[in-house]
Design a protein around this motif. Sequence first.
Motif, PDB file in Angstrom:
ATOM      1  N   ASP A 340       3.172   9.417  -4.643  1.00 33.59           N
ATOM      2  CA  ASP A 340       3.894  10.197  -3.629  1.00 33.59           C
ATOM      3  C   ASP A 340       4.254   9.378  -2.394  1.00 33.59           C
ATOM      4  OD1 ASP A 340       1.455   9.860  -2.414  1.00 33.59           O
ATOM      5  OD2 ASP A 340       0.975  11.993  -2.228  1.00 33.59           O
ATOM      6  N   GLY A 341       3.963   8.066  -2.434  1.00 32.82           N
ATOM      7  CA  GLY A 341       4.342   7.199  -1.333  1.00 32.82           C
ATOM      8  C   GLY A 341       3.336   7.127  -0.204  1.00 32.82           C
ATOM      9  N   ARG A 346      -9.045   3.239  -2.054  1.00 29.55           N
ATOM     10  CA  ARG A 346      -9.450   1.915  -2.511  1.00 29.55           C
ATOM     11  C   ARG A 346     -10.080   2.049  -3.902  1.00 29.55           C
ATOM     12  NH1 ARG A 346     -10.776  -2.197   2.444  1.00 29.55           N
ATOM     13  NH2 ARG A 346      -9.150  -1.370   3.830  1.00 29.55           N
ATOM     14  N   GLY A 347      -9.722   1.093  -4.774  1.00 37.13           N
ATOM     15  CA  GLY A 347     -10.174   1.143  -6.151  1.00 37.13           C
ATOM     16  C   GLY A 347      -9.206   1.820  -7.090  1.00 37.13           C
ATOM     17  N   GLU A 348      -8.111   2.409  -6.548  1.00 33.13           N
ATOM     18  CA  GLU A 348      -7.104   3.083  -7.371  1.00 33.13           C
ATOM     19  C   GLU A 348      -5.865   2.204  -7.521  1.00 33.13           C
ATOM     20  OE1 GLU A 348      -8.108   7.738  -6.172  1.00 33.13           O
ATOM     21  OE2 GLU A 348      -6.183   6.840  -5.608  1.00 33.13           O
ATOM     22  N   ASP A 349      -5.305   2.213  -8.727  1.00 34.84           N
ATOM     23  CA  ASP A 349      -4.064   1.484  -8.978  1.00 34.84           C
ATOM     24  C   ASP A 349      -2.902   2.146  -8.253  1.00 34.84           C
ATOM     25  OD1 ASP A 349      -2.391  -0.408 -10.914  1.00 34.84           O
ATOM     26  OD2 ASP A 349      -1.439   1.564 -10.952  1.00 34.84           O
ATOM     27  N   GLY A 350      -1.974   1.311  -7.756  1.00 31.68           N
ATOM     28  CA  GLY A 350      -0.796   1.849  -7.094  1.00 31.68           C
ATOM     29  C   GLY A 350       0.215   0.759  -6.812  1.00 31.68           C
ATOM     30  N   ALA A 351       1.204   1.076  -6.005  1.00 30.49           N
ATOM     31  CA  ALA A 351       2.280   0.138  -5.670  1.00 30.49           C
ATOM     32  C   ALA A 351       1.881  -0.708  -4.469  1.00 30.49           C
ATOM     33  CB  ALA A 351       3.560   0.901  -5.369  1.00 30.49           C
ATOM     34  N   ILE A 352       2.050  -2.029  -4.588  1.00 28.40           N
ATOM     35  CA  ILE A 352       1.760  -2.932  -3.470  1.00 28.40           C
ATOM     36  C   ILE A 352       2.894  -2.830  -2.447  1.00 28.40           C
ATOM     37  CG2 ILE A 352       1.378  -5.318  -2.785  1.00 28.40           C
ATOM     38  CD1 ILE A 352       0.331  -5.869  -5.591  1.00 28.40           C
ATOM     39  N   ALA A 353       2.519  -2.611  -1.176  1.00 33.32           N
ATOM     40  CA  ALA A 353       3.527  -2.420  -0.131  1.00 33.32           C
ATOM     41  C   ALA A 353       3.097  -3.130   1.149  1.00 33.32           C
ATOM     42  CB  ALA A 353       3.726  -0.933   0.145  1.00 33.32           C
ATOM     43  N   ILE A 354       4.081  -3.463   1.970  1.00 29.38           N
ATOM     44  CA  ILE A 354       3.824  -4.061   3.281  1.00 29.38           C
ATOM     45  C   ILE A 354       4.562  -3.225   4.319  1.00 29.38           C
ATOM     46  CG2 ILE A 354       5.779  -5.675   3.117  1.00 29.38           C
ATOM     47  CD1 ILE A 354       3.863  -7.720   4.592  1.00 29.38           C
ATOM     48  N   HIS A 355       3.996  -3.171   5.521  1.00 28.93           N
ATOM     49  CA  HIS A 355       4.575  -2.314   6.550  1.00 28.93           C
ATOM     50  C   HIS A 355       5.963  -2.802   6.938  1.00 28.93           C
ATOM     51  CE1 HIS A 355       4.887   0.008  10.303  1.00 28.93           C
ATOM     52  NE2 HIS A 355       4.047   0.829   9.700  1.00 28.93           N
ATOM     53  N   GLY A 356       6.857  -1.861   7.173  1.00 35.93           N
ATOM     54  CA  GLY A 356       8.247  -2.180   7.470  1.00 35.93           C
ATOM     55  C   GLY A 356       8.457  -2.908   8.778  1.00 35.93           C
ATOM     56  N   SER A 357       7.417  -2.980   9.631  1.00 35.82           N
ATOM     57  CA  SER A 357       7.537  -3.682  10.902  1.00 35.82           C
ATOM     58  C   SER A 357       7.189  -5.156  10.806  1.00 35.82           C
ATOM     59  CB  SER A 357       6.604  -3.035  11.942  1.00 35.82           C
ATOM     60  OG  SER A 357       5.233  -3.194  11.549  1.00 35.82           O
ATOM     61  N   ASP A 358       6.810  -5.649   9.619  1.00 34.87           N
ATOM     62  CA  ASP A 358       6.378  -7.035   9.490  1.00 34.87           C
ATOM     63  C   ASP A 358       7.480  -7.990   9.962  1.00 34.87           C
ATOM     64  OD1 ASP A 358       4.037  -8.655   7.861  1.00 34.87           O
ATOM     65  OD2 ASP A 358       5.945  -9.723   7.884  1.00 34.87           O
ATOM     66  N   LEU A 374      13.129   1.199   2.399  1.00 34.22           N
ATOM     67  CA  LEU A 374      11.794   1.622   2.817  1.00 34.22           C
ATOM     68  C   LEU A 374      11.404   2.956   2.191  1.00 34.22           C
ATOM     69  CD1 LEU A 374      11.813   0.768   6.641  1.00 34.22           C
ATOM     70  CD2 LEU A 374      10.890  -0.593   4.750  1.00 34.22           C
ATOM     71  N   THR A 375      10.106   3.075   1.893  1.00 30.00           N
ATOM     72  CA  THR A 375       9.504   4.350   1.496  1.00 30.00           C
ATOM     73  C   THR A 375       8.696   4.827   2.696  1.00 30.00           C
ATOM     74  OG1 THR A 375       9.369   3.655  -0.826  1.00 30.00           O
ATOM     75  CG2 THR A 375       7.962   5.499  -0.125  1.00 30.00           C
ATOM     76  N   GLY A 376       9.298   5.677   3.515  1.00 25.08           N
ATOM     77  CA  GLY A 376       8.663   6.029   4.768  1.00 25.08           C
ATOM     78  C   GLY A 376       8.585   4.789   5.648  1.00 25.08           C
TER      79      GLY A 376
END
Length: 501
Positions: A340-341, A346-358, A374-376
């Motif tokens: 759901d974005g 922690r310990g759960e599989d998901g999508a690797i993301a970096i903050h949009g402000s980087d 961006l996703t959110g």
Amino acid sequence: MRAVDDKRPSPSIPDRLNLASHVLWAAGAPDDKVALVLLRATGAERWSYGRLREAVMRTAGGLLAAGLAPGARVLMRIGNTPDFPVTYLGAIAAGLVAVPTAAALGAEEITKVARVLSPDAIVSDGTVPMPDHDAPVLSPAAFSRAEPLERPAETGANDPAYIVFTSGTSGTPSGVVHAHRAILARGLMTDGWYGLTPSDRVLHAGAFSWTFTLGTGLMDPWAAGATALVLAPGTGPEMIPLLAQRHEATMIAGAPGVFRRLLKSGMPALPRLRHGLVAGEKLPETVRTAWRDATGTELHEAFGQSEISTFISGSPARPAPEGTLGYTQGGRCVAILSEDGTPAERGEDGAIAIHGSDPGLMLGTLDGPLAERLTGEWFTTGDRGLMREDGAIEYHGRTDDILTAGGFRVSPIEVEAAMQRHPGIEEAAAVDCHVTPETTVIAVHYTGPAALPEADLTAHAEAHLARYKQPRLFVHAQSLPRNANGKLLRRSLPPANETAP
């Protein structure tokens, strides 16, 4: 605990910044210090910082004298020579937008790039295929006679500095636009990955045109006042061990396949070597262990992509735990997202993301601004993984490479790592195989001295993997498909049910 690791604040970004100026002058390296050594089997070509700075500023002056206006796009078609980084930095110093491209691209491929880019000029040394395009063609040889620019252009930190192209999943070239501020974000790798100092001598095994080489092998050492060691044209990677010894390399950088080849060729004593730097694809633990045994040094891995460069890594100060990529670099904010974005646990599989402000994140692509990707508040990389309780991040593969045998989601990286522990397997690639329209199983293509009995491979899989992760088909191959930079191309493998005996 949520799978978010916030290591901000990020570095302060000034309003005015020129990437080339930062690379060449920020560290204050004296003019007589060696900046670049072009390595050959016999002899070497050395460039001092003074010579490099003068060549860059002459190139900048030559490009402006050709009538190019600020922001003009300069397509680079240059072989693996010093003209490549000199033209790249020269264009940026002049306030233009540099567009480095791989020399290996053929005429048809580079024509596609040119149609997407619409370059204002093409800089060609005459050694690589050219696009079918009407932009004026300039020669780097002519720039050596140009009047040098007195100082780099006063560009904004958020102005476009360079564009890199990726093929994407559709095969259509996609131009990723980066700002001048990206060079300050790359500084976060100095401690978070490299442990780089001005006294280091970094040997990169890739070509100038690969963004990994251009950044890790050239720009970052120069921004730190260090020395870059790069293979000259015609010098094969089999020469790296000897050249690393001869030229006292303190770091060797390359894709995992490079280190695998080096280990096969045998490593001499390298008393100055501090460690190796790996990126481009997931490093097999077998290669990491073999390198440690052969050299007594560590391999530090990093994860990133064209849109951001690296932002997760192990380092000399904080090595990655086994089976992980490492940790979020200082100044970054990384998360693992649920379907759901929102951040997963922690310990759960998901999508690797970096903050949009980087500060190292792209401005956008030629197709649209960053906001459209961006996703959110997050930029998702198209890769999957999980964050352990201590913040170390496991890599599970590209989203479109994830295996779905039996209805379960399985990481190809995990299957490949398990199979590569077999003494008769050198490399492995795990893919889905549709044996019937309704049935999908995991297949493994592998290389090694000889084909192995299926019963032996099945027993090995049973000993190291849960049943739903175990391959059902095994295909011996002479080699696995890789791109020019050594990255594994799983989707280029033939269907296993057509190749298996």
